[in-house]
Design an enzyme around this catalytic site. Structure first.
Site, short mmCIF file in Angstrom:
data_model
loop_
_atom_site.label_atom_id
_atom_site.label_comp_id
_atom_site.label_asym_id
_atom_site.label_seq_id
_atom_site.Cartn_x
_atom_site.Cartn_y
_atom_site.Cartn_z
N HIS A 69 0.82 -1.22 0.00
CA HIS A 69 0.00 0.00 0.00
C HIS A 69 0.86 1.27 0.00
CE1 HIS A 69 0.89 -1.40 4.02
NE2 HIS A 69 0.73 -0.17 4.48
N ARG A 114 35.58 -6.12 -13.46
CA ARG A 114 35.85 -6.38 -12.04
C ARG A 114 34.57 -6.51 -11.23
NH1 ARG A 114 36.31 -0.98 -12.82
NH2 ARG A 114 35.58 0.45 -11.18
N CYS A 166 7.54 0.02 -1.70
CA CYS A 166 6.78 0.02 -0.44
C CYS A 166 6.90 1.42 0.15
CB CYS A 166 7.25 -1.09 0.51
SG CYS A 166 8.91 -0.91 1.18
N GLY A 167 6.69 1.58 1.44
CA GLY A 167 6.73 2.93 2.01
C GLY A 167 8.12 3.55 1.89
N THR A 168 9.13 2.75 2.25
CA THR A 168 10.52 3.23 2.18
C THR A 168 11.32 2.56 1.07
OG1 THR A 168 11.16 1.50 3.72
CG2 THR A 168 10.61 3.66 4.67
N GLY A 169 10.85 1.42 0.58
CA GLY A 169 11.63 0.59 -0.34
C GLY A 169 12.48 -0.42 0.42
N ILE A 170 12.56 -0.26 1.74
CA ILE A 170 13.49 -1.10 2.52
C ILE A 170 12.93 -2.51 2.77
CG2 ILE A 170 14.73 -1.33 4.71
CD1 ILE A 170 14.80 1.77 4.85
N GLY A 171 11.75 -2.57 3.35
CA GLY A 171 11.19 -3.89 3.69
C GLY A 171 11.06 -4.78 2.47
C1 RB5 Z 1 4.01 -0.19 5.69
O1 RB5 Z 1 3.45 0.63 6.65
C2 RB5 Z 1 5.52 0.03 5.63
O2 RB5 Z 1 6.12 -0.50 6.77
C3 RB5 Z 1 6.10 -0.59 4.39
O3 RB5 Z 1 5.49 -0.01 3.28
C4 RB5 Z 1 7.58 -0.40 4.18
O4 RB5 Z 1 7.95 0.93 4.31
C5 RB5 Z 1 8.44 -1.31 4.92
O5 RB5 Z 1 9.68 -1.28 4.80
#
Ligand code: RB5
Length: 147
Positions: free
Chosen positions: A8, A131, A64-69
């Site tokens: 989302h 390399r 995602c919200g940050t791209g991290i998860g």
């Molecule tokens: C959802 O709230 C958020 O945690 C997810 O989109 C993301 O940012 C996780 O890394």
């Protein structure tokens, strides 16, 4: 073929990227999500990751919200090199040096216009090899328990 996915928090970026791919007539497979209703990113990252390593798409884009998860999740699929980016330089390097096969971006970090600009760079930039190929092979060795 590009495999697309988002939770989302990344839904709006994914929709903007789809519009760009449509305009460019670049084929894609959309693994959802299909609204801004809260969903878990793991299963979507897994679907896109497997689709890419199975050779059904040349690359993937996950938001995602940050791209991290979603990048951490995608990187659990063997053979995936998912890179979280926020700017042009990192996007270019993710392809030239890291041979990233999934681009990850955050809908709470960058706007749609930036996401489309980074998508274009990601899709158009080749891997430098040389390399850097040695380094990518070492990443695969880590996956195989050899390092
Ligand atoms: C959802 O709230 C958020 O945690 C997810 O989109 C993301 O940012 C996780 O890394």
């Amino acid at each position: 073929m590009v495999a697309l996915g988002a939770d989302h928090g990344g839904y709006r970026l994914k929709e903007a990227i789809k519009k760009y791919l449509d305009e460019q007539k670049i084929p894609y497979e959309d693994f959802g999500t299909f609204s801004e209703e809260s969903v878990n990113y793991g299963p979507i990252a897994a679907k896109v990751g497997h689709y890419v390593v199975d050779g059904k798409a040349e690359c993937g884009i996950l938001c995602c919200g940050t791209g991290i998860g979603i990048s951490i999740a995608a990187n659990k699929v063997k053979g995936i090199r998912a890179a979280v980016v926020t700017n042009e330089f990192c996007t270019e390097m993710a392809r030239r040096h890291n041979d990233a096969n999934i681009l990850c971006m955050g809908g709470r970090v960058i706007d749609e216009e930036t996401a489309v600009r980074l998508t274009k760079i990601f899709l158009e930039t080749p891997f430098d090899g040389g390399r850097h190929a040695t380094r990518i092979a070492q990443i695969a060795q880590i996956e195989n328990g050899e390092l």
